[in-house]
Write an enzyme that holds these catalytic residues in place. Structure first.
Site, PDB file in Angstrom:
ATOM      1  N   SER A 155       0.522  -0.872  -0.378  1.00 50.92           N
ATOM      2  CA  SER A 155      -0.149  -0.013   0.190  1.00 50.92           C
ATOM      3  C   SER A 155       0.824   0.977   0.187  1.00 50.92           C
ATOM      4  O   SER A 155       1.926   1.442  -1.047  1.00 50.92           O
ATOM      5  CB  SER A 155      -0.968  -0.275   0.951  1.00 50.92           C
ATOM      6  OG  SER A 155      -1.944   1.546   1.402  1.00 50.92           O
ATOM      7  N   ASP A 250     -10.415  -2.996  -5.041  1.00 55.23           N
ATOM      8  CA  ASP A 250      -9.399  -2.435  -4.403  1.00 55.23           C
ATOM      9  C   ASP A 250      -8.882  -1.047  -4.940  1.00 55.23           C
ATOM     10  O   ASP A 250      -9.163  -1.429  -6.264  1.00 55.23           O
ATOM     11  CB  ASP A 250      -8.036  -2.997  -3.831  1.00 55.23           C
ATOM     12  CG  ASP A 250      -6.917  -1.926  -3.630  1.00 55.23           C
ATOM     13  OD1 ASP A 250      -7.695  -0.955  -3.130  1.00 55.23           O
ATOM     14  OD2 ASP A 250      -5.576  -2.506  -2.666  1.00 55.23           O
ATOM     15  N   HIS A 280      -8.308  -4.489  -0.188  1.00 51.71           N
ATOM     16  CA  HIS A 280      -7.178  -4.100   0.274  1.00 51.71           C
ATOM     17  C   HIS A 280      -6.628  -4.530   2.211  1.00 51.71           C
ATOM     18  O   HIS A 280      -7.538  -4.825   2.813  1.00 51.71           O
ATOM     19  CB  HIS A 280      -7.327  -2.335   0.582  1.00 51.71           C
ATOM     20  CG  HIS A 280      -6.273  -2.416   0.697  1.00 51.71           C
ATOM     21  ND1 HIS A 280      -5.101  -1.645  -0.642  1.00 51.71           N
ATOM     22  CD2 HIS A 280      -5.720  -1.452   1.452  1.00 51.71           C
ATOM     23  CE1 HIS A 280      -4.560  -1.227  -0.135  1.00 51.71           C
ATOM     24  NE2 HIS A 280      -4.312  -0.889   1.249  1.00 51.71           N
TER      25      HIS A 280
END
Length: 315
Positions: A155, A250, A280
């Site tokens: 991320s 996501d 996610h």
């Protein structure tokens, strides 16, 4: 019925959103840090904490994770955790790190970089770059192979990892041998279909993504913006081989795919893994077979990334 056909392994997270309100961040980070510290490393993994100089010589902490059973020189993965540039590392990261350590095998240097909004861009990414420099310069002392230093992150940590690769190239630093980017943040412009479509997905969505960039970049960016937003780099030439993994539901999915394509077009060897039924941060479901399969793919590619075959790719 769910709006999205999320795999049953992740259904229990369906209604969870990650709050990133600046007012709540200190309290949240205190709780997250306590949880991370309480979790012991997996059996067979040693944890060593060190203070090193970060950006502008301010002190930051790193944690070296190493296999207790392996003596001698090992490859090294520098790992940068996710958390929207504003949150500490979740406890499940420790399990993932230990999997990389034991199954590659390698050492993992986990970087506790400083967080926005108190420390907006470029502090976090410069802390990450400082950690890379420290690892290289201290390779002999910590028993790692300086030719086999990889970098990875998930991320926001994926954005930091990609940026450190750009910085190392631009600053003519020692070469990073491989990059592992897990559902990475790559584009502050927020122009993809997935970031527009997935505004209510579990754990992370397009609305939260917009707040993240506001907190990380602040009002103005008087710096190379590509080091915040890697898709905005002028060139993707001469970057390390990459493993890029994205989640199906996501908001960051398309920018991860776009980054993989940009690297490929510049002759960089890339493996793109588009996971299905996932959200996610899906590795929070540690017992899921999908998570276990993804981990196996990451470790297989990481092993190749440390090998001569992949390091000798074009660029």
């Amino acid at each position: 019925m769910s709006k999205y056909p999320i795999h049953r392994d992740f259904k229990k997270y369906e209604k969870i959103k990650t709050p990133i309100s600046p007012i709540l961040l200190p309290l949240m980070n205190g709780m997250i840090e306590t949880s991370f510290n309480k979790r012991k490393p997996d059996n067979g993994v040693r944890e060593i904490k060190k203070k090193i100089p970060g950006y502008q010589n301010e002190s930051i902490e790193i944690i070296i994770y190493e296999p207790e059973a392996c003596a001698g020189i090992l490859p090294c993965l520098i790992y940068l955790h996710g958390g929207a540039f504003v949150l500490k590392s979740a406890a499940f990261h420790k399990h993932l790190i230990c999997e990389y350590v034991l199954r590659t095998p390698c050492k993992v240097v986990f970087v506790d970089y400083r967080l926005a909004p108190k420390y907006p861009f470029p502090v976090g990414v410069e802390d990450a770059y400082a950690a890379f420099k420290w690892v290289y310069e201290n390779a002999e002392a910590i028993a790692i192979d300086p030719a086999k230093i990889a970098i990875g992150g998930d991320s926001a940590g994926g954005a930091l990892a990609a940026a450190v690769c750009l910085m190392a190239r631009d600053r003519k630093a020692p070469r990073i041998c491989f990059q592992m980017l897990i559902y990475p943040v790559t584009d502050a412009r927020q122009i993809t279909e997935s970031v527009k479509e997935f505004i209510d997905t579990p754990l992370w969505n397009g609305k939260q993504n917009q707040k993240m960039w506001q907190l990380y970049l602040g009002q103005d960016v008087h710096f190379n913006k590509a080091y915040a937003s890697p898709m905005e780099a002028d060139s993707f030439d001469n970057l390390p081989a990459a493993y890029i993994e994205v989640a199906e539901f996501d908001c960051l999915r398309d920018e991860g795919i776009n980054y993989a394509e940009a690297l490929k077009e510049s002759g960089v060897l890339v493996e793109l893994n588009q996971t299905r039924g996932t959200i996610h941060g899906f590795e929070v479901a540690e017992d899921s077979e999908i998570v276990k399969q993804s981990l196996s793919k990451r470790i297989k590619t990481l092993k190749r990334g440390f090998s001569e075959t992949m390091r000798n790719q074009k660029g």
